[in-house]
Motif scaffolding. Structure first.
Motif, PDB file in Angstrom:
ATOM      1  N   MET A  65       0.823  -1.210   0.000  1.00 52.34           N
ATOM      2  CA  MET A  65       0.000   0.000   0.000  1.00 52.34           C
ATOM      3  C   MET A  65       0.856   1.258   0.000  1.00 52.34           C
ATOM      4  SD  MET A  65      -3.173  -0.735  -0.256  1.00 52.34           S
ATOM      5  CE  MET A  65      -4.082   0.678   0.358  1.00 52.34           C
ATOM      6  N   ILE A  66       1.946   1.257   0.764  1.00 54.50           N
ATOM      7  CA  ILE A  66       2.839   2.414   0.768  1.00 54.50           C
ATOM      8  C   ILE A  66       3.452   2.625  -0.611  1.00 54.50           C
ATOM      9  CG2 ILE A  66       4.979   3.364   1.696  1.00 54.50           C
ATOM     10  CD1 ILE A  66       2.716   3.531   3.670  1.00 54.50           C
ATOM     11  N   LEU A  67       3.881   1.525  -1.249  1.00 49.58           N
ATOM     12  CA  LEU A  67       4.448   1.629  -2.599  1.00 49.58           C
ATOM     13  C   LEU A  67       3.412   2.169  -3.587  1.00 49.58           C
ATOM     14  CD1 LEU A  67       6.516  -1.691  -2.774  1.00 49.58           C
ATOM     15  CD2 LEU A  67       7.402   0.638  -2.532  1.00 49.58           C
ATOM     16  N   ALA A  68       2.161   1.728  -3.437  1.00 51.96           N
ATOM     17  CA  ALA A  68       1.095   2.236  -4.308  1.00 51.96           C
ATOM     18  C   ALA A  68       0.898   3.738  -4.095  1.00 51.96           C
ATOM     19  CB  ALA A  68      -0.202   1.490  -4.030  1.00 51.96           C
ATOM     20  N   SER A  69       0.962   4.182  -2.839  1.00 53.88           N
ATOM     21  CA  SER A  69       0.792   5.615  -2.563  1.00 53.88           C
ATOM     22  C   SER A  69       1.941   6.429  -3.149  1.00 53.88           C
ATOM     23  CB  SER A  69       0.685   5.856  -1.053  1.00 53.88           C
ATOM     24  OG  SER A  69       1.928   5.677  -0.401  1.00 53.88           O
ATOM     25  N   ILE A  70       3.148   5.879  -3.152  1.00 49.68           N
ATOM     26  CA  ILE A  70       4.297   6.580  -3.732  1.00 49.68           C
ATOM     27  C   ILE A  70       4.102   6.760  -5.235  1.00 49.68           C
ATOM     28  CG2 ILE A  70       6.767   6.430  -4.207  1.00 49.68           C
ATOM     29  CD1 ILE A  70       7.035   4.901  -1.545  1.00 49.68           C
ATOM     30  N   ILE A  71       3.655   5.703  -5.896  1.00 53.12           N
ATOM     31  CA  ILE A  71       3.417   5.780  -7.351  1.00 53.12           C
ATOM     32  C   ILE A  71       2.356   6.836  -7.662  1.00 53.12           C
ATOM     33  CG2 ILE A  71       2.536   4.521  -9.348  1.00 53.12           C
ATOM     34  CD1 ILE A  71       3.772   1.988  -8.097  1.00 53.12           C
ATOM     35  N   LEU A  72       1.289   6.851  -6.853  1.00 50.52           N
ATOM     36  CA  LEU A  72       0.228   7.830  -7.062  1.00 50.52           C
ATOM     37  C   LEU A  72       0.701   9.258  -6.809  1.00 50.52           C
ATOM     38  CD1 LEU A  72      -2.887   6.044  -5.506  1.00 50.52           C
ATOM     39  CD2 LEU A  72      -2.391   6.430  -7.924  1.00 50.52           C
ATOM     40  N   ALA A  73       1.721   9.405  -5.948  1.00 52.51           N
ATOM     41  CA  ALA A  73       2.256  10.743  -5.673  1.00 52.51           C
ATOM     42  C   ALA A  73       3.199  11.230  -6.765  1.00 52.51           C
ATOM     43  CB  ALA A  73       2.984  10.742  -4.329  1.00 52.51           C
ATOM     44  N   ILE A  74       3.790  10.310  -7.507  1.00 53.54           N
ATOM     45  CA  ILE A  74       4.740  10.678  -8.556  1.00 53.54           C
ATOM     46  C   ILE A  74       4.032  11.167  -9.818  1.00 53.54           C
ATOM     47  CG2 ILE A  74       6.443   9.725 -10.181  1.00 53.54           C
ATOM     48  CD1 ILE A  74       7.394   7.901  -7.919  1.00 53.54           C
ATOM     49  N   ILE A  75       2.909  10.539 -10.166  1.00 52.34           N
ATOM     50  CA  ILE A  75       2.268  10.793 -11.455  1.00 52.34           C
ATOM     51  C   ILE A  75       1.645  12.188 -11.604  1.00 52.34           C
ATOM     52  CG2 ILE A  75       0.413  10.027 -12.987  1.00 52.34           C
ATOM     53  CD1 ILE A  75       0.932   7.173 -11.951  1.00 52.34           C
ATOM     54  N   PRO A  76       0.814  12.670 -10.658  1.00 50.09           N
ATOM     55  CA  PRO A  76       0.094  13.933 -10.890  1.00 50.09           C
ATOM     56  C   PRO A  76       0.954  15.143 -11.207  1.00 50.09           C
ATOM     57  CG  PRO A  76      -0.878  12.751  -9.060  1.00 50.09           C
ATOM     58  CD  PRO A  76       0.377  12.022  -9.406  1.00 50.09           C
ATOM     59  N   PRO A  77       2.076  15.398 -10.493  1.00 49.91           N
ATOM     60  CA  PRO A  77       2.855  16.600 -10.831  1.00 49.91           C
ATOM     61  C   PRO A  77       3.317  16.639 -12.289  1.00 49.91           C
ATOM     62  CG  PRO A  77       3.560  15.726  -8.716  1.00 49.91           C
ATOM     63  CD  PRO A  77       2.648  14.710  -9.314  1.00 49.91           C
ATOM     64  N   LEU A  78       3.577  15.461 -12.868  1.00 50.78           N
ATOM     65  CA  LEU A  78       3.996  15.414 -14.267  1.00 50.78           C
ATOM     66  C   LEU A  78       2.878  15.891 -15.191  1.00 50.78           C
ATOM     67  CD1 LEU A  78       5.867  11.978 -14.244  1.00 50.78           C
ATOM     68  CD2 LEU A  78       6.866  14.275 -14.095  1.00 50.78           C
ATOM     69  N   PHE A  79       1.645  15.542 -14.851  1.00 50.25           N
ATOM     70  CA  PHE A  79       0.510  15.973 -15.669  1.00 50.25           C
ATOM     71  C   PHE A  79       0.112  17.418 -15.374  1.00 50.25           C
ATOM     72  CE2 PHE A  79       0.207  11.433 -16.286  1.00 50.25           C
ATOM     73  CZ  PHE A  79      -0.240  11.328 -17.596  1.00 50.25           C
ATOM     74  N   TYR A  80       0.482  17.943 -14.197  1.00 49.56           N
ATOM     75  CA  TYR A  80       0.271  19.367 -13.937  1.00 49.56           C
ATOM     76  C   TYR A  80       0.990  20.200 -14.998  1.00 49.56           C
ATOM     77  CZ  TYR A  80      -1.476  18.396  -9.173  1.00 49.56           C
ATOM     78  OH  TYR A  80      -2.195  17.966  -8.100  1.00 49.56           O
ATOM     79  N   ILE A  81       2.173  19.747 -15.382  1.00 54.44           N
ATOM     80  CA  ILE A  81       2.988  20.481 -16.359  1.00 54.44           C
ATOM     81  C   ILE A  81       2.272  20.566 -17.708  1.00 54.44           C
ATOM     82  CG2 ILE A  81       5.175  20.488 -17.622  1.00 54.44           C
ATOM     83  CD1 ILE A  81       6.407  18.995 -15.245  1.00 54.44           C
ATOM     84  N   ALA A  95       8.675  17.863  -7.533  1.00 54.75           N
ATOM     85  CA  ALA A  95       7.611  17.229  -6.748  1.00 54.75           C
ATOM     86  C   ALA A  95       7.365  15.794  -7.196  1.00 54.75           C
ATOM     87  CB  ALA A  95       6.320  18.043  -6.865  1.00 54.75           C
ATOM     88  N   ALA A  96       7.619  15.514  -8.468  1.00 55.52           N
ATOM     89  CA  ALA A  96       7.456  14.150  -8.974  1.00 55.52           C
ATOM     90  C   ALA A  96       8.640  13.269  -8.608  1.00 55.52           C
ATOM     91  CB  ALA A  96       7.267  14.177 -10.485  1.00 55.52           C
ATOM     92  N   VAL A  97       9.828  13.858  -8.590  1.00 60.03           N
ATOM     93  CA  VAL A  97      11.038  13.076  -8.310  1.00 60.03           C
ATOM     94  C   VAL A  97      11.167  12.762  -6.815  1.00 60.03           C
ATOM     95  CG1 VAL A  97      13.570  13.163  -8.310  1.00 60.03           C
ATOM     96  CG2 VAL A  97      12.285  13.914 -10.325  1.00 60.03           C
ATOM     97  N   ALA A  98      10.812  13.698  -5.972  1.00 58.08           N
ATOM     98  CA  ALA A  98      11.028  13.546  -4.526  1.00 58.08           C
ATOM     99  C   ALA A  98      10.426  12.268  -3.937  1.00 58.08           C
ATOM    100  CB  ALA A  98      10.495  14.782  -3.802  1.00 58.08           C
ATOM    101  N   PRO A  99       9.159  11.915  -4.256  1.00 58.86           N
ATOM    102  CA  PRO A  99       8.605  10.690  -3.665  1.00 58.86           C
ATOM    103  C   PRO A  99       9.349   9.423  -4.082  1.00 58.86           C
ATOM    104  CG  PRO A  99       6.857  12.061  -4.563  1.00 58.86           C
ATOM    105  CD  PRO A  99       8.151  12.639  -5.043  1.00 58.86           C
ATOM    106  N   ALA A 100      10.027   9.455  -5.222  1.00 63.98           N
ATOM    107  CA  ALA A 100      10.735   8.263  -5.703  1.00 63.98           C
ATOM    108  C   ALA A 100      11.820   7.813  -4.727  1.00 63.98           C
ATOM    109  CB  ALA A 100      11.340   8.534  -7.077  1.00 63.98           C
ATOM    110  N   PHE A 101      12.361   8.759  -3.963  1.00 65.14           N
ATOM    111  CA  PHE A 101      13.392   8.401  -2.984  1.00 65.14           C
ATOM    112  C   PHE A 101      12.822   7.555  -1.844  1.00 65.14           C
ATOM    113  CE2 PHE A 101      15.267  12.135  -5.031  1.00 65.14           C
ATOM    114  CZ  PHE A 101      16.559  11.678  -5.264  1.00 65.14           C
ATOM    115  N   SER A 102      11.488   7.532  -1.727  1.00 64.94           N
ATOM    116  CA  SER A 102      10.855   6.719  -0.687  1.00 64.94           C
ATOM    117  C   SER A 102      10.823   5.236  -1.035  1.00 64.94           C
ATOM    118  CB  SER A 102       9.420   7.205  -0.443  1.00 64.94           C
ATOM    119  OG  SER A 102       9.398   8.543  -0.041  1.00 64.94           O
ATOM    120  N   PHE A 103      10.999   4.909  -2.305  1.00 66.25           N
ATOM    121  CA  PHE A 103      10.961   3.506  -2.727  1.00 66.25           C
ATOM    122  C   PHE A 103      11.973   2.643  -1.978  1.00 66.25           C
ATOM    123  CE2 PHE A 103       8.375   4.346  -6.576  1.00 66.25           C
ATOM    124  CZ  PHE A 103       7.582   3.206  -6.539  1.00 66.25           C
TER     125      PHE A 103
END
Length: 339
Positions: free
Chosen positions: A21-37, A114-122
């Motif tokens: 579940m934590i890994l799923a939340s990290i993936i969900l946190a990475i995607i949106p900022p990219l589409f904000y652009i 903002a998209a890169v930062a959560p990746a360090f949580s993996f």
């Protein structure tokens, strides 16, 4: 969406495991900022903002349950207190760094970071051990057979208390910037400093002694004493005439509330069957967020129809109700322990 996702996501973490579940939340946190652009209008941001909020909604109940899985009961308050320090730090540094990045480099670079930062949580998530797999799938008892009498009452009083906290602060949080502007003509910098010091810094500092105080006084008593302080702070709000006076009152109320965080989380996990920790963690967070969702709507009506002080007096009344609720919580908890 984030409010109502918390309970089902906690339940799912009980079944498939915390790490997934934590890994799923990290993936969900990475995607949106990219589409904000790539967004060409504000309407396109709604979907991705919802996904972004969902990431946090999935993360929080799972995180609370995972801490309870890993920490011994006697160490849980300290574990929650230590982990809670991260949020105030983020609330202080995030807006400051974000503003600096936008001013210097622009929005695109901010969203990329903002998209890169959560990746360090993996790797950090993968490094944390997980106690077995789904405890419910193994041999977890049903809620009906697990919760009886005073134990169920303890959870009920705790969920009610969490709702009151959320509702009370939901009444005042959106009104504070408007109040400071209307009453004192505060600048954006002064409002930002008020929030940074009154909430971020204060909540961080309050976590340092909270576990020790809980050990000395007892978790139930610390919650009760905190509930005595908060109504008085907001009752005095309307009569204060200086910016600094309001800041001190806000710091007092924030410190009192934040000291309850490790206590309420520990009591929740203490009263909850281990196989249902995710579910009840989700229910607790849903109770808080439900209050935070209802509070602003009520506050806006009070502000327009009564006075600018009305939301703060209403918050004082709500927190006043938390005092007997905290007392009932402690009595119920003592009864459970005595058996």
């Amino acid at each position: 969406v984030g409010t109502f996702l918390r309970t089902p996501s906690g339940m799912v973490s009980d079944r498939i495991g915390r790490r997934r579940m934590i890994l799923a939340s990290i993936i969900l946190a990475i995607i949106p900022p990219l589409f904000y652009i790539l967004a060409r209008g504000w309407r396109e941001l709604i979907l991705w903002a919802t996904v972004y909020g969902s990431a946090f909604a999935i993360f929080m109940p799972t995180r609370n349950a995972w801490i309870a899985d890993l920490a011994e009961p006697k160490d849980r308050a300290a574990a929650y207190s230590f982990s809670n320090m991260a949020f105030p730090i983020g609330s202080m540094l995030g807006p400051l760094l974000g503003g600096m990045i936008v001013d210097r480099f622009g929005w695109r670079d901010l969203f990329l970071l903002a998209a890169v930062a959560p990746a360090f949580s993996f790797p950090l998530t993968l490094a944390i051990r997980e106690k077995g797999k789904s405890v419910v799938m193994q041999e977890g008892p049903s809620i009906k057979t697990s919760l009886r009498g005073e134990q169920a009452k303890t959870l009920l009083f705790l969920l009610l208390l969490e709702f009151l906290f959320g509702f009370g602060f939901g009444l005042v949080s959106p009104m504070i910037p408007i109040y400071l502007t209307e009453r004192f003509g505060s600048t954006a910098t002064e409002i930002g400093a008020f929030s940074m010091i009154g909430f971020g810094l204060t909540a961080f500092l309050a976590q340092i002694p909270s576990a020790k105080l809980a050990g000395r006084l007892g978790m139930g008593r610390l919650i009760f004493y905190s509930c005595l302080v908060i109504p008085l702070a907001f009752f005095l709000w309307g009569s204060r005439t200086e910016y600094v006076e309001l800041l001190v009152l806000y710091m007092v109320s924030t410190a009192a509330w934040s000291m309850t965080w490790p206590c309420t989380a520990s009591i929740l996990m203490e009263a909850t069957p281990s196989s249902w920790r995710g579910l009840f963690s989700g229910l607790s967070l849903t109770s808080i967020m439900l209050g935070f969702t209802m509070g602003p709507a009520v506050a806006g009506t009070l502000w327009q129809d009564l006075s600018h002080q009305a939301p703060f007096y209403a918050a004082s009344l709500v927190f006043g109700v938390s005092v007997p609720t905290a007392l009932l919580l402690e009595r119920s908890r003592r009864t459970v322990k005595a058996r």
